[in-house]
Scaffold this motif. Structure first.
Motif, PDB file in Angstrom:
ATOM      1  N   PRO A  49       0.830  -1.213   0.000  1.00 33.65           N
ATOM      2  CA  PRO A  49       0.000   0.000   0.000  1.00 33.65           C
ATOM      3  C   PRO A  49       0.866   1.265   0.000  1.00 33.65           C
ATOM      4  O   PRO A  49       1.823   1.356   0.763  1.00 33.65           O
ATOM      5  N   GLY A  50       0.560   2.192  -0.898  1.00 37.72           N
ATOM      6  CA  GLY A  50       1.297   3.452  -0.965  1.00 37.72           C
ATOM      7  C   GLY A  50       2.602   3.378  -1.750  1.00 37.72           C
ATOM      8  O   GLY A  50       3.238   4.395  -1.980  1.00 37.72           O
ATOM      9  N   GLU A  51       3.000   2.187  -2.166  1.00 43.92           N
ATOM     10  CA  GLU A  51       4.271   2.042  -2.916  1.00 43.92           C
ATOM     11  C   GLU A  51       3.981   2.017  -4.423  1.00 43.92           C
ATOM     12  O   GLU A  51       2.952   1.517  -4.854  1.00 43.92           O
ATOM     13  N   SER A  52       4.938   2.544  -5.216  1.00 41.04           N
ATOM     14  CA  SER A  52       4.812   2.436  -6.667  1.00 41.04           C
ATOM     15  C   SER A  52       5.157   1.016  -7.091  1.00 41.04           C
ATOM     16  O   SER A  52       5.972   0.357  -6.441  1.00 41.04           O
ATOM     17  N   PRO A  53       4.568   0.558  -8.195  1.00 34.33           N
ATOM     18  CA  PRO A  53       4.921  -0.766  -8.713  1.00 34.33           C
ATOM     19  C   PRO A  53       6.424  -0.839  -8.985  1.00 34.33           C
ATOM     20  O   PRO A  53       7.016   0.142  -9.438  1.00 34.33           O
ATOM     21  N   ALA A  54       7.032  -1.987  -8.713  1.00 30.77           N
ATOM     22  CA  ALA A  54       8.496  -2.095  -8.838  1.00 30.77           C
ATOM     23  C   ALA A  54       8.895  -3.524  -9.177  1.00 30.77           C
ATOM     24  O   ALA A  54       8.117  -4.456  -9.040  1.00 30.77           O
ATOM     25  N   MET A  55      10.131  -3.657  -9.620  1.00 26.24           N
ATOM     26  CA  MET A  55      10.740  -4.974  -9.808  1.00 26.24           C
ATOM     27  C   MET A  55      11.374  -5.361  -8.490  1.00 26.24           C
ATOM     28  O   MET A  55      12.051  -4.552  -7.885  1.00 26.24           O
ATOM     29  N   ARG A  56      11.152  -6.575  -8.080  1.00 23.85           N
ATOM     30  CA  ARG A  56      11.821  -7.031  -6.862  1.00 23.85           C
ATOM     31  C   ARG A  56      12.555  -8.320  -7.166  1.00 23.85           C
ATOM     32  O   ARG A  56      11.964  -9.302  -7.608  1.00 23.85           O
ATOM     33  N   TRP A  57      13.870  -8.299  -6.930  1.00 21.45           N
ATOM     34  CA  TRP A  57      14.715  -9.449  -7.243  1.00 21.45           C
ATOM     35  C   TRP A  57      14.961 -10.283  -6.000  1.00 21.45           C
ATOM     36  O   TRP A  57      15.157  -9.755  -4.911  1.00 21.45           O
ATOM     37  N   ARG A  58      14.951 -11.599  -6.179  1.00 21.69           N
ATOM     38  CA  ARG A  58      15.303 -12.537  -5.110  1.00 21.69           C
ATOM     39  C   ARG A  58      16.388 -13.455  -5.646  1.00 21.69           C
ATOM     40  O   ARG A  58      16.484 -13.679  -6.854  1.00 21.69           O
ATOM     41  N   ASP A  59      17.194 -14.046  -4.735  1.00 21.63           N
ATOM     42  CA  ASP A  59      18.091 -15.110  -5.200  1.00 21.63           C
ATOM     43  C   ASP A  59      17.375 -16.451  -5.067  1.00 21.63           C
ATOM     44  O   ASP A  59      16.218 -16.508  -4.632  1.00 21.63           O
ATOM     45  N   GLY A  60      18.067 -17.523  -5.446  1.00 16.54           N
ATOM     46  CA  GLY A  60      17.437 -18.832  -5.475  1.00 16.54           C
ATOM     47  C   GLY A  60      16.929 -19.277  -4.115  1.00 16.54           C
ATOM     48  O   GLY A  60      16.010 -20.091  -4.016  1.00 16.54           O
ATOM     49  N   ALA A  61      17.520 -18.733  -3.023  1.00 17.54           N
ATOM     50  CA  ALA A  61      17.096 -19.108  -1.668  1.00 17.54           C
ATOM     51  C   ALA A  61      15.974 -18.195  -1.168  1.00 17.54           C
ATOM     52  O   ALA A  61      15.515 -18.328  -0.044  1.00 17.54           O
ATOM     53  N   GLY A  62      15.561 -17.237  -2.007  1.00 16.15           N
ATOM     54  CA  GLY A  62      14.456 -16.354  -1.627  1.00 16.15           C
ATOM     55  C   GLY A  62      14.909 -15.075  -0.940  1.00 16.15           C
ATOM     56  O   GLY A  62      14.071 -14.258  -0.545  1.00 16.15           O
ATOM     57  N   ALA A  63      16.222 -14.875  -0.778  1.00 11.25           N
ATOM     58  CA  ALA A  63      16.714 -13.651  -0.125  1.00 11.25           C
ATOM     59  C   ALA A  63      16.637 -12.473  -1.093  1.00 11.25           C
ATOM     60  O   ALA A  63      16.981 -12.621  -2.267  1.00 11.25           O
ATOM     61  N   PRO A  64      16.178 -11.304  -0.609  1.00 13.92           N
ATOM     62  CA  PRO A  64      16.090 -10.135  -1.491  1.00 13.92           C
ATOM     63  C   PRO A  64      17.465  -9.751  -2.023  1.00 13.92           C
ATOM     64  O   PRO A  64      18.455  -9.823  -1.302  1.00 13.92           O
ATOM     65  N   LEU A  65      17.520  -9.376  -3.292  1.00 12.19           N
ATOM     66  CA  LEU A  65      18.763  -8.886  -3.894  1.00 12.19           C
ATOM     67  C   LEU A  65      18.619  -7.391  -4.060  1.00 12.19           C
ATOM     68  O   LEU A  65      17.633  -6.923  -4.619  1.00 12.19           O
ATOM     69  N   ASP A  66      19.603  -6.684  -3.568  1.00 13.27           N
ATOM     70  CA  ASP A  66      19.557  -5.246  -3.721  1.00 13.27           C
ATOM     71  C   ASP A  66      20.111  -4.911  -5.104  1.00 13.27           C
ATOM     72  O   ASP A  66      21.318  -4.893  -5.311  1.00 13.27           O
TER      73      ASP A  66
END
Ligand code: ADP
Ligand code: MG
Length: 326
Positions: free
Chosen positions: A297-314
């Motif tokens: 809520p309140g955030e603009s649509p974005a790409m979100r990357w994860r690695d194979g273990a599900g950890a967020p990639l910056d």
């Protein structure tokens, strides 16, 4: 001495049968009738020497690529190729160059049943501008705006080989001669995924072709469909060649490479088996790399990357932008 009309008649006229147009090269306009019940899909891509290709590139490869990248846009729309125009600026009328360029061009044109119906020829810095015309059923067109929450994100083929070759040619990283030859084929002779685009009509909810890198291009679906894309960076398909490279290089090439000309598309999870079957039918592998989710809520649509273990990639890979390139 080759004149402008000599170039047109010798290299670009009479090399195909008129299967698509009512009137082809030679008059003030060509005439093209859309198939009944279809819309005409139209797209233009310009290739500039020194920007999109090295000026000394194999002209046959250049002819191939100039049309292939345009057909890739038709594929991404789910459109069947019909015809194209060619605007050509040439620094000189070199017969060997024109023969190889036109051979490469017509090789792709004939393979995909696309008829050259006109163009313009002038002296100037080498520049190739092609406009393609295709048939698409209005309702079956694959736009960027149709992705829905929980749709899967897919890509065709393998990503990153073109970027691997480009980096090696630019001296960004070493690559042995055999590997470079292989990667260079991806860079110089991409295969437009026309049959896959047609097979995805009625199946994919949104689609585009990857020309500027997955990270930058998938963002267009994100923005048009107003959803997040959650993508597993370790699920991106790559060739054995790239799989053998260091992980950081592999990620850079697959996530933000450019010049892939694969399709990236979304489809409902319920259509998974049908998507795989469509890929098998046309002989192009398809890989599920993530899903579309609702933005917080309140955030603009974005790409979100994860690695194979599900950890967020910056990662703030944005893809290639011609006006902000180093
Ligand atoms: P105009 O003067 O009306 O622009 P041109 O003399 O430039 O026409 O071109 C003559 C014909 O040749 C036109 O039908 C045009 O579409 C075609 N033509 C010109 N250049 C090319 C090209 N590179 N490839 C294919 N057709 C071309
Ligand atoms: Mg003209």
């Amino acid at each position: 001495m080759l004149t402008e009309f000599g170039i047109i008649s010798r290299y670009f006229t009479g090399r195909q049968r008129h299967t698509q147009s009512l009137l082809g090269i030679g008059d003030d306009c060509a005439l093209l009738a859309p198939a009944s019940g279809h819309a005409l899909a139209v797209s233009t891509d310009m290739l500039v020497a020194g920007r999109h290709f090295f000026a000394d590139v194999d002209p046959a490869a250049l002819g191939h690529k100039a049309l292939a990248v345009n057909l890739s846009d038709l594929a991404a729309m789910g459109a069947a190729p019909r015809a194209f125009t060619l605007a050509l600026a040439l620094p000189e009328a070199d017969p060997a160059w024109l023969q190889a360029f036109s051979d490469g061009l017509f090789g792709v044109a004939n393979r995909f049943g696309c008829e050259l119906i006109g163009g313009d020829t002038t002296a100037g810095p080498l520049n190739i501008c092609i406009t393609v015309f295709g048939d698409v059923t209005g309702a079956g067109a694959l736009t960027r705006a149709g992705a829905l929450v929980d749709d899967d994100v897919w890509v065709s083929g393998a990503l990153g080989d073109a970027r691997l070759a480009l980096g090696a040619l630019r001296g960004e990283w070493p690559l042995d001669a055999a590997a470079l030859r292989e990667a260079r084929a991806a860079l110089e002779r991409p295969t437009p995924r026309v049959a896959l685009g047609l097979a995805l009509r009625g199946l994919a909810s949104a689609a585009l072709d990857i020309s500027d890198g997955l990270a930058g291009d998938l963002r267009h679906i994100v923005e048009a469909s107003k959803l997040d894309a959650m993508v597993d960076a370790d699920a991106l398909p790559c060739s054995p060649l790239l799989a053998g490279q260091a992980a950081a290089l592999r990620r850079q090439c697959t996530m933000a490479g450019g010049d892939d000309y694969e399709l990236c598309f979304t489809a409902p999870a319920a259509a998974r088996a049908e998507v795989v079957a469509a890929g098998l039918r046309v002989g192009v592998p398809v890989t599920r790399i993530g899903k579309m989710t609702r933005p917080a809520p309140g955030e603009s649509p974005a790409m979100r990357w994860r690695d194979g273990a599900g950890a967020p990639l910056d990662s703030d890979f944005t893809g290639f932008d011609h006006f902000h390139a180093d």
